[in-house]
Design a protein around this motif. Structure first.
Motif, PDB file in Angstrom:
ATOM      1  N   ILE A 117       0.866  -1.173   0.000  1.00 28.58           N
ATOM      2  CA  ILE A 117       0.000   0.000   0.000  1.00 28.58           C
ATOM      3  C   ILE A 117       0.904   1.225   0.000  1.00 28.58           C
ATOM      4  CG2 ILE A 117      -2.064  -1.022   1.011  1.00 28.58           C
ATOM      5  CD1 ILE A 117      -1.225   0.020   3.721  1.00 28.58           C
ATOM      6  N   GLY A 118       0.480   2.256  -0.710  1.00 24.71           N
ATOM      7  CA  GLY A 118       1.271   3.476  -0.825  1.00 24.71           C
ATOM      8  C   GLY A 118       0.620   4.637  -0.100  1.00 24.71           C
ATOM      9  N   GLY A 119       1.388   5.686   0.072  1.00 21.32           N
ATOM     10  CA  GLY A 119       0.868   6.892   0.726  1.00 21.32           C
ATOM     11  C   GLY A 119       0.451   6.635   2.160  1.00 21.32           C
ATOM     12  N   SER A 120       1.221   5.813   2.852  1.00 22.68           N
ATOM     13  CA  SER A 120       0.826   5.412   4.194  1.00 22.68           C
ATOM     14  C   SER A 120       0.840   6.571   5.195  1.00 22.68           C
ATOM     15  CB  SER A 120       1.728   4.271   4.688  1.00 22.68           C
ATOM     16  OG  SER A 120       1.199   3.700   5.855  1.00 22.68           O
ATOM     17  N   THR A 121       1.846   7.410   5.116  1.00 23.09           N
ATOM     18  CA  THR A 121       1.894   8.552   6.045  1.00 23.09           C
ATOM     19  C   THR A 121       0.718   9.492   5.794  1.00 23.09           C
ATOM     20  OG1 THR A 121       4.297   8.387   6.251  1.00 23.09           O
ATOM     21  CG2 THR A 121       3.293  10.501   6.850  1.00 23.09           C
ATOM     22  N   SER A 122       0.396   9.732   4.537  1.00 21.76           N
ATOM     23  CA  SER A 122      -0.763  10.578   4.212  1.00 21.76           C
ATOM     24  C   SER A 122      -2.054   9.964   4.738  1.00 21.76           C
ATOM     25  CB  SER A 122      -0.878  10.787   2.705  1.00 21.76           C
ATOM     26  OG  SER A 122       0.231  11.510   2.230  1.00 21.76           O
ATOM     27  N   ALA A 123      -2.194   8.655   4.594  1.00 19.88           N
ATOM     28  CA  ALA A 123      -3.390   7.969   5.091  1.00 19.88           C
ATOM     29  C   ALA A 123      -3.490   8.092   6.610  1.00 19.88           C
ATOM     30  CB  ALA A 123      -3.366   6.498   4.674  1.00 19.88           C
ATOM     31  N   TYR A 124      -2.373   7.905   7.277  1.00 16.94           N
ATOM     32  CA  TYR A 124      -2.359   8.005   8.736  1.00 16.94           C
ATOM     33  C   TYR A 124      -2.731   9.421   9.181  1.00 16.94           C
ATOM     34  CZ  TYR A 124      -0.783   7.183  13.519  1.00 16.94           C
ATOM     35  OH  TYR A 124      -0.733   7.042  14.888  1.00 16.94           O
ATOM     36  N   LYS A 125      -2.171  10.413   8.502  1.00 17.65           N
ATOM     37  CA  LYS A 125      -2.487  11.804   8.836  1.00 17.65           C
ATOM     38  C   LYS A 125      -3.955  12.131   8.573  1.00 17.65           C
ATOM     39  CE  LYS A 125       1.798  14.312   8.191  1.00 17.65           C
ATOM     40  NZ  LYS A 125       2.541  15.156   7.235  1.00 17.65           N
ATOM     41  N   LYS A 126      -4.588  11.400   7.664  1.00 19.57           N
ATOM     42  CA  LYS A 126      -6.009  11.614   7.369  1.00 19.57           C
ATOM     43  C   LYS A 126      -6.898  11.035   8.474  1.00 19.57           C
ATOM     44  CE  LYS A 126      -9.572  10.541   3.949  1.00 19.57           C
ATOM     45  NZ  LYS A 126      -9.875   9.905   2.659  1.00 19.57           N
ATOM     46  N   ILE A 127      -6.610   9.806   8.892  1.00 17.38           N
ATOM     47  CA  ILE A 127      -7.508   9.150   9.852  1.00 17.38           C
ATOM     48  C   ILE A 127      -7.173   9.443  11.309  1.00 17.38           C
ATOM     49  CG2 ILE A 127      -8.065   7.286   8.248  1.00 17.38           C
ATOM     50  CD1 ILE A 127      -6.237   5.546  10.305  1.00 17.38           C
ATOM     51  N   TYR A 128      -5.899   9.651  11.608  1.00 17.39           N
ATOM     52  CA  TYR A 128      -5.482   9.784  13.008  1.00 17.39           C
ATOM     53  C   TYR A 128      -6.210  10.912  13.748  1.00 17.39           C
ATOM     54  CZ  TYR A 128      -2.663  10.202  17.196  1.00 17.39           C
ATOM     55  OH  TYR A 128      -2.276  10.279  18.509  1.00 17.39           O
TER      56      TYR A 128
END
Length: 152
Positions: A117-128
């Motif tokens: 899966i890509g863009g993991s940091t962006s995803a984390y910053k979205k949901i966190y």
């Protein structure tokens, strides 16, 4: 708050899923594979419902505190009381080597037989922030993990 993880693709080394908050798709997930008998660091958690809390100790907490700062990071997203598992977290990572039973989040999914899966940091910053703020407001946050009827 309800978080749903819907696993839709199970392969020999990994499981893909969709991560929803209150019924709305947010990001993709990647986990270890299903095993009938748990192998430490190589087995996904069982489907079910568990509470999510903030874990404010441990190596992941310290790394994320240094990476994101104290204004953003208030603790790791900790999936509590998973039978036969300890310290199951929702965190950043790109492939099945980055998870030891935890749930990784990403903005993109390889959509093939590769565990990526890509863009993991962006995803984390979205949901966190959504989950963190609900917990800090005193809301109960639960994660419901489902294996799709189409799941291999």
């Amino acid at each position: 708050m309800d978080i749903d993880v819907i696993r839709y693709n199970g392969k020999e080394d990994f499981s893909d899923g969709l991560f929803l908050i209150n019924g709305e798709f947010q990001v993709h997930t990647l986990e270890d594979e299903h095993r009938t008998k748990k192998v430490y660091g190589e087995t996904r958690i069982p489907a079910g419902r568990n509470k999510v809390e903030l874990r404010t100790e441990g190596g992941f907490h310290e790394r994320y505190l240094n990476k994101f700062g104290a204004d953003f990071h208030k603790g790791m997203l900790w999936i509590k009381d998973v039978p036969n598992f300890e310290y199951v977290l929702i965190h950043i990572g790109n492939d099945d080597d980055d998870t030891a039973g935890c749930i990784l989040v990403g903005m993109t999914n390889s959509a093939d037989d590769a565990a990526f899966i890509g863009g993991s940091t962006s995803a984390y910053k979205k949901i966190y922030p959504l989950i963190r703020d609900a917990i800090l407001r005193g809301e109960d946050v639960y994660i419901n993990i489902y294996d799709s009827v189409y799941f291999n």
